[in-house]
Design an enzyme around this catalytic site. Sequence first.
Site, PDB file in Angstrom:
ATOM      1  N   SER A   1       0.841  -1.204   0.000  1.00  0.00           N
ATOM      2  CA  SER A   1       0.000   0.000   0.000  1.00  0.00           C
ATOM      3  C   SER A   1       0.874   1.251   0.000  1.00  0.00           C
ATOM      4  O   SER A   1       0.396   2.349  -0.290  1.00  0.00           O
ATOM      5  CB  SER A   1      -0.927   0.010   1.226  1.00  0.00           C
TER       6      SER A   1
ATOM      7  N   ASP B   1       5.698  -7.137   2.479  1.00  0.00           N
ATOM      8  CA  ASP B   1       4.730  -7.576   1.459  1.00  0.00           C
ATOM      9  C   ASP B   1       5.459  -7.952   0.169  1.00  0.00           C
ATOM     10  O   ASP B   1       6.346  -7.222  -0.287  1.00  0.00           O
ATOM     11  CB  ASP B   1       3.798  -6.392   1.151  1.00  0.00           C
TER      12      ASP B   1
ATOM     13  N   LYS C   1       4.454 -11.484   3.425  1.00  0.00           N
ATOM     14  CA  LYS C   1       3.012 -11.671   3.192  1.00  0.00           C
ATOM     15  C   LYS C   1       2.780 -11.718   1.689  1.00  0.00           C
ATOM     16  O   LYS C   1       3.452 -10.989   0.943  1.00  0.00           O
ATOM     17  CB  LYS C   1       2.212 -10.522   3.816  1.00  0.00           C
TER      18      LYS C   1
ATOM     19  N   GLU D   1      -0.585 -12.238  -1.377  1.00  0.00           N
ATOM     20  CA  GLU D   1      -2.032 -12.279  -1.601  1.00  0.00           C
ATOM     21  C   GLU D   1      -2.409 -13.537  -2.381  1.00  0.00           C
ATOM     22  O   GLU D   1      -1.677 -13.932  -3.297  1.00  0.00           O
ATOM     23  CB  GLU D   1      -2.470 -11.038  -2.397  1.00  0.00           C
TER      24      GLU D   1
ATOM     25  N   GLU E   1      -9.375  -9.266   4.187  1.00  0.00           N
ATOM     26  CA  GLU E   1      -9.687  -7.866   3.871  1.00  0.00           C
ATOM     27  C   GLU E   1     -11.073  -7.737   3.225  1.00  0.00           C
ATOM     28  O   GLU E   1     -11.402  -8.468   2.277  1.00  0.00           O
ATOM     29  CB  GLU E   1      -8.611  -7.301   2.922  1.00  0.00           C
TER      30      GLU E   1
HETATM   31  O1  KIV Z   1      -0.452  -3.413   1.669  1.00  0.00           O
HETATM   32  C1  KIV Z   1      -1.089  -3.327   2.744  1.00  0.00           C
HETATM   33  O2  KIV Z   1      -1.018  -2.327   3.458  1.00  0.00           O
HETATM   34  C2  KIV Z   1      -1.913  -4.458   3.138  1.00  0.00           C
HETATM   35  C3  KIV Z   1      -2.863  -4.232   4.260  1.00  0.00           C
HETATM   36  C4  KIV Z   1      -4.064  -3.551   3.745  1.00  0.00           C
HETATM   37  C5  KIV Z   1      -3.197  -5.482   4.973  1.00  0.00           C
HETATM   38  O3  KIV Z   1      -1.865  -5.488   2.538  1.00  0.00           O
END
Ligand code: KIV
Length: 284
Positions: free
Chosen positions: A48, A86, A116, A118, A185
């Site tokens: 994000s 991420d 993390k 998706e 989410e």
């Molecule tokens: O990229 C991000 O900030 C996220 C959150 C919304 C969990 O994946």
Amino acid sequence: MADGKVSVLDIIKAKKKGRKLVMVTAYDYPFGLMADEAGVDIALVGDSLGMVVLGLDNTVPVTLEMMIHHIQAVVRGCKRAMVIGDMPFMSYNTGTRDAIINAGRLMKEGGCDAIKLEGGVDFAPVVRAIVKAGIPVQGHVGLTPQTASALGGFKMQGKDAGAARKIIDDARALEAAGVFSIVAEAVPAPLGRLLAEAVTVPVIGIGAGVDVDGQVLVTHDMVGLFDRFVPKFVKQYTKVRPTIIDAIKAYGKDVRASAFPAAEHSFDMSDAALVALKASLKEK
Ligand code: KIV
């Protein structure tokens, strides 16, 4: 939670003990420090950052290099909180070998504690391979922003029974593949509860209702630093943006009026040194 760095085991145990997990995003050193000082369990360097820090329209253009750069800064600020990095779009979508190499780069070069990514059932083999390589993985189901256009935009997911069942199957597949926690989410609150009941690892919600095992918010949304778009699931605990704009305006006014810097913000010079300097200037 034990003293010292928050571990994967601490996160898993929190659910067993009924202790809610607190996770926020952080993208740089000062926010890493503040999240750590505020006592969060997890600081997520989310992709994000593409939107709230870099001004991009979505997360798709975010690269592995950008993620590594920001993860390094957050890691320097977080002594206790677990730092999760991420995986950006297309860093794990092209096969397990690429996924392991890129997850490894976030850990080795970025210095984060876990990654993390998706996706659900379709990405379970990739998750399994990364976990087998020794890298802790957090899953992410429901609204997955990297593929939001394929999901019909930034919308709530799992509205009907079939779509909701698919999200539960995604979470179960991720658990079987070895994730230590799952972000859910933008799903209906009753589905959030069923998700938390369906898996033994913690489900951390963002727009998934209160009956999950913890919550995550984008810090820039929560503190009112980014207001181009405020999702329904965000609670703004403060609004720092107007405060910062007012401070910059006041500074501009002072500069234009020669009211800044004042004597206390300026360095002095001894009279003797000044007299000598002026004399030397006269000599040419
Ligand atoms: O990229 C991000 O900030 C996220 C959150 C919304 C969990 O994946």
